[in-house]
Write a protein that holds these residues in place. Sequence first.
Motif, PDB file in Angstrom:
ATOM      1  N   ILE A 147     -29.304  14.654  -6.526  1.00 29.95           N
ATOM      2  CA  ILE A 147     -30.289  14.617  -8.086  1.00 29.95           C
ATOM      3  C   ILE A 147     -29.037  13.145  -8.529  1.00 29.95           C
ATOM      4  O   ILE A 147     -30.307  12.621  -9.311  1.00 29.95           O
ATOM      5  N   PHE A 148     -28.479  12.912  -8.414  1.00 28.65           N
ATOM      6  CA  PHE A 148     -28.168  10.934  -9.111  1.00 28.65           C
ATOM      7  C   PHE A 148     -28.925   9.957  -8.659  1.00 28.65           C
ATOM      8  O   PHE A 148     -29.064   9.622  -9.070  1.00 28.65           O
ATOM      9  N   LEU A 149     -29.108   9.865  -7.304  1.00 27.99           N
ATOM     10  CA  LEU A 149     -29.674   9.258  -6.332  1.00 27.99           C
ATOM     11  C   LEU A 149     -31.634   9.496  -6.674  1.00 27.99           C
ATOM     12  O   LEU A 149     -32.217   8.293  -7.448  1.00 27.99           O
ATOM     13  N   GLY A 150     -31.879  11.186  -7.402  1.00 33.64           N
ATOM     14  CA  GLY A 150     -32.752  10.612  -7.676  1.00 33.64           C
ATOM     15  C   GLY A 150     -32.806  10.552  -9.638  1.00 33.64           C
ATOM     16  O   GLY A 150     -34.358   9.812  -9.593  1.00 33.64           O
ATOM     17  N   VAL A 180     -27.741   1.169  -9.670  1.00 37.77           N
ATOM     18  CA  VAL A 180     -26.851   1.056  -8.577  1.00 37.77           C
ATOM     19  C   VAL A 180     -25.439   2.165  -9.067  1.00 37.77           C
ATOM     20  O   VAL A 180     -25.232   2.635  -8.903  1.00 37.77           O
ATOM     21  N   GLY A 181     -25.574   1.535 -10.618  1.00 37.77           N
ATOM     22  CA  GLY A 181     -23.796   2.735 -10.816  1.00 37.77           C
ATOM     23  C   GLY A 181     -24.868   3.553 -10.985  1.00 37.77           C
ATOM     24  O   GLY A 181     -23.412   4.593 -11.298  1.00 37.77           O
ATOM     25  N   LEU A 182     -25.749   4.175 -11.363  1.00 38.00           N
ATOM     26  CA  LEU A 182     -26.180   5.744 -11.506  1.00 38.00           C
ATOM     27  C   LEU A 182     -26.021   5.748 -10.075  1.00 38.00           C
ATOM     28  O   LEU A 182     -25.332   7.313  -9.428  1.00 38.00           O
ATOM     29  N   TRP A 210     -22.304   9.227  -5.610  1.00 43.25           N
ATOM     30  CA  TRP A 210     -21.795   9.772  -4.403  1.00 43.25           C
ATOM     31  C   TRP A 210     -20.741   9.673  -4.566  1.00 43.25           C
ATOM     32  O   TRP A 210     -19.770  11.091  -4.200  1.00 43.25           O
ATOM     33  N   ALA A 211     -20.125   8.968  -5.777  1.00 44.22           N
ATOM     34  CA  ALA A 211     -18.704   9.837  -6.467  1.00 44.22           C
ATOM     35  C   ALA A 211     -18.532  11.452  -6.808  1.00 44.22           C
ATOM     36  O   ALA A 211     -17.627  12.349  -5.946  1.00 44.22           O
TER      37      ALA A 211
END
Length: 134
Positions: free
Chosen positions: A108-111, A89-91, A96-97
């Motif tokens: 990329i960060f969701l992946g 969730v932090g990643l 998102w930010a």
Amino acid sequence: MDVAIAGIISGVMHTLVIFSAVVAIVVIPRWLKAKERENLHRTIQAAYDKGQQLPPELIAALTQDVKVKPKPSPERDLRTGIIWLGVAVGLAAFGWAVGFEEPDATYIFLGIAAFPGFIGLAFVIMSFIGRGRD
């Protein structure tokens, strides 16, 4: 020219800070532990030099393996899973930010967040499966 030099210095300083933090996290605890062992050795050596007998309990405590691996349990699996899900969730929140400035970074960060997310989900599922075995 001055702006270019300032940018280079800034980059070098950032790199030094990051690597210094890694060194501080890894090296300093090991050094402190070595100093503690050295002080304990000196204390035992001083007692031995004075002819004092060491209690058998102390010798047993010094020679036993102190790194006892805890037994797996459903509660431990649930805690571990929640921690991994929190990392995911932090990643995702970080992606998102960052996505406000660079929209492609969100994907990329969701992946990246999917990896700890699925690990956490597996631990949570294992905790529920493990409850039936007790």
